[in-house]
Motif scaffolding. Structure first.
Motif, short mmCIF file in Angstrom:
data_model
loop_
_atom_site.label_atom_id
_atom_site.label_comp_id
_atom_site.label_asym_id
_atom_site.label_seq_id
_atom_site.Cartn_x
_atom_site.Cartn_y
_atom_site.Cartn_z
N SER A 35 -1.45 3.18 -2.01
CA SER A 35 -2.81 2.84 -1.56
C SER A 35 -2.71 1.65 -0.62
N LYS A 36 -3.85 1.18 -0.17
CA LYS A 36 -3.86 0.04 0.75
C LYS A 36 -3.26 -1.21 0.12
N THR A 37 -3.32 -1.30 -1.19
CA THR A 37 -2.84 -2.50 -1.88
C THR A 37 -1.66 -2.24 -2.83
N SER A 38 -1.15 -1.01 -2.86
CA SER A 38 -0.09 -0.69 -3.81
C SER A 38 1.07 0.03 -3.12
N GLN A 39 2.26 -0.55 -3.22
CA GLN A 39 3.46 0.08 -2.70
C GLN A 39 4.64 -0.33 -3.57
N ARG A 40 5.70 0.50 -3.54
CA ARG A 40 6.90 0.16 -4.30
C ARG A 40 8.12 0.71 -3.57
N TYR A 55 -2.89 8.65 1.68
CA TYR A 55 -2.06 8.20 0.57
C TYR A 55 -1.79 9.32 -0.40
N VAL A 112 4.07 4.23 -0.42
CA VAL A 112 2.80 3.53 -0.25
C VAL A 112 1.75 4.37 -0.96
N GLU A 129 -8.23 7.23 3.42
CA GLU A 129 -7.78 7.30 2.03
C GLU A 129 -6.96 8.56 1.76
#
Length: 81
Positions: free
Chosen positions: A24-29, A6, A22, A3
Protein backbone atom coordinates in the motif's frame (compact mmCIF):
# COMPACT_ATOMS: atom_id res chain seq x y z
CA UNK A 1 -1.09 6.14 -7.64
CA UNK A 2 -4.35 4.33 -7.81
CA UNK A 3 -5.31 1.90 -5.06
CA UNK A 4 -5.88 -0.96 -7.55
CA UNK A 5 -2.18 -0.83 -8.36
CA UNK A 6 -1.32 -2.55 -5.06
CA UNK A 7 0.28 -4.95 -4.37
CA UNK A 8 3.21 -4.81 -6.78
CA UNK A 9 6.82 -5.92 -6.88
CA UNK A 10 9.43 -3.17 -6.97
CA UNK A 11 12.81 -4.28 -8.34
CA UNK A 12 15.83 -2.04 -7.92
CA UNK A 13 18.67 -3.00 -10.28
CA UNK A 14 22.05 -1.44 -9.60
CA UNK A 15 25.32 -3.22 -8.89
CA UNK A 16 23.05 -5.74 -7.14
CA UNK A 17 19.30 -6.14 -7.04
CA UNK A 18 16.69 -5.70 -4.34
CA UNK A 19 13.12 -7.01 -4.45
CA UNK A 20 10.45 -5.21 -2.42
CA UNK A 21 6.71 -5.91 -2.18
CA UNK A 22 4.74 -2.67 -2.01
CA UNK A 23 1.44 -3.52 -0.35
CA UNK A 24 0.00 0.00 0.00
CA UNK A 25 1.06 3.63 0.04
CA UNK A 26 2.41 3.18 3.56
CA UNK A 27 3.36 -0.51 3.67
CA UNK A 28 6.28 -2.25 1.96
CA UNK A 29 8.70 -5.04 2.81
CA UNK A 30 11.94 -6.22 1.28
CA UNK A 31 11.68 -9.88 0.35
CA UNK A 32 15.10 -10.69 -1.11
CA UNK A 33 18.15 -9.42 -2.90
CA UNK A 34 20.95 -10.61 -5.13
CA UNK A 35 24.49 -9.66 -6.10
CA UNK A 36 23.38 -10.01 -9.73
CA UNK A 37 22.40 -6.59 -11.00
CA UNK A 38 21.90 -4.38 -14.00
CA UNK A 39 25.21 -5.14 -15.72
CA UNK A 40 24.32 -8.82 -16.07
CA UNK A 41 20.81 -7.88 -17.25
CA UNK A 42 22.18 -5.52 -19.92
CA UNK A 43 24.89 -7.98 -20.93
CA UNK A 44 22.32 -10.72 -21.57
CA UNK A 45 20.17 -8.33 -23.60
CA UNK A 46 23.18 -7.34 -25.72
CA UNK A 47 24.28 -10.96 -26.23
CA UNK A 48 20.79 -11.86 -27.43
CA UNK A 49 20.76 -8.77 -29.68
CA UNK A 50 17.51 -7.61 -28.15
CA UNK A 51 18.40 -4.16 -26.77
CA UNK A 52 21.65 -2.21 -26.66
CA UNK A 53 20.33 0.76 -24.68
CA UNK A 54 18.90 0.50 -21.13
CA UNK A 55 16.13 2.97 -22.03
CA UNK A 56 15.01 0.73 -24.89
CA UNK A 57 14.90 -2.25 -22.50
CA UNK A 58 12.69 -0.31 -20.06
CA UNK A 59 10.36 0.80 -22.86
CA UNK A 60 10.23 -2.79 -24.09
CA UNK A 61 9.20 -3.96 -20.62
CA UNK A 62 6.51 -1.28 -20.36
CA UNK A 63 5.06 -1.81 -23.83
CA UNK A 64 5.76 -5.53 -24.25
CA UNK A 65 3.33 -8.42 -24.00
CA UNK A 66 4.27 -10.92 -21.28
CA UNK A 67 2.12 -13.55 -22.99
CA UNK A 68 4.99 -13.94 -25.46
CA UNK A 69 7.35 -15.17 -22.73
CA UNK A 70 5.23 -16.41 -19.82
CA UNK A 71 4.53 -20.11 -19.61
CA UNK A 72 1.35 -21.58 -18.26
CA UNK A 73 0.70 -25.03 -16.78
CA UNK A 74 -0.82 -26.00 -20.14
CA UNK A 75 2.41 -25.07 -21.92
CA UNK A 76 4.34 -27.45 -19.68
CA UNK A 77 1.94 -30.40 -19.35
CA UNK A 78 -0.29 -29.84 -22.39
CA UNK A 79 -4.04 -30.02 -22.37
CA UNK A 80 -6.62 -27.56 -21.08
CA UNK A 81 -5.68 -26.10 -17.69
Amino acid sequence: MKEELYPYLLVNLRSGSSFTVVESKTSQRRITGSVIGSNLFLGVLRMLNIFSDPTDAINGAINGDSANVDMSVGDIYGGEY
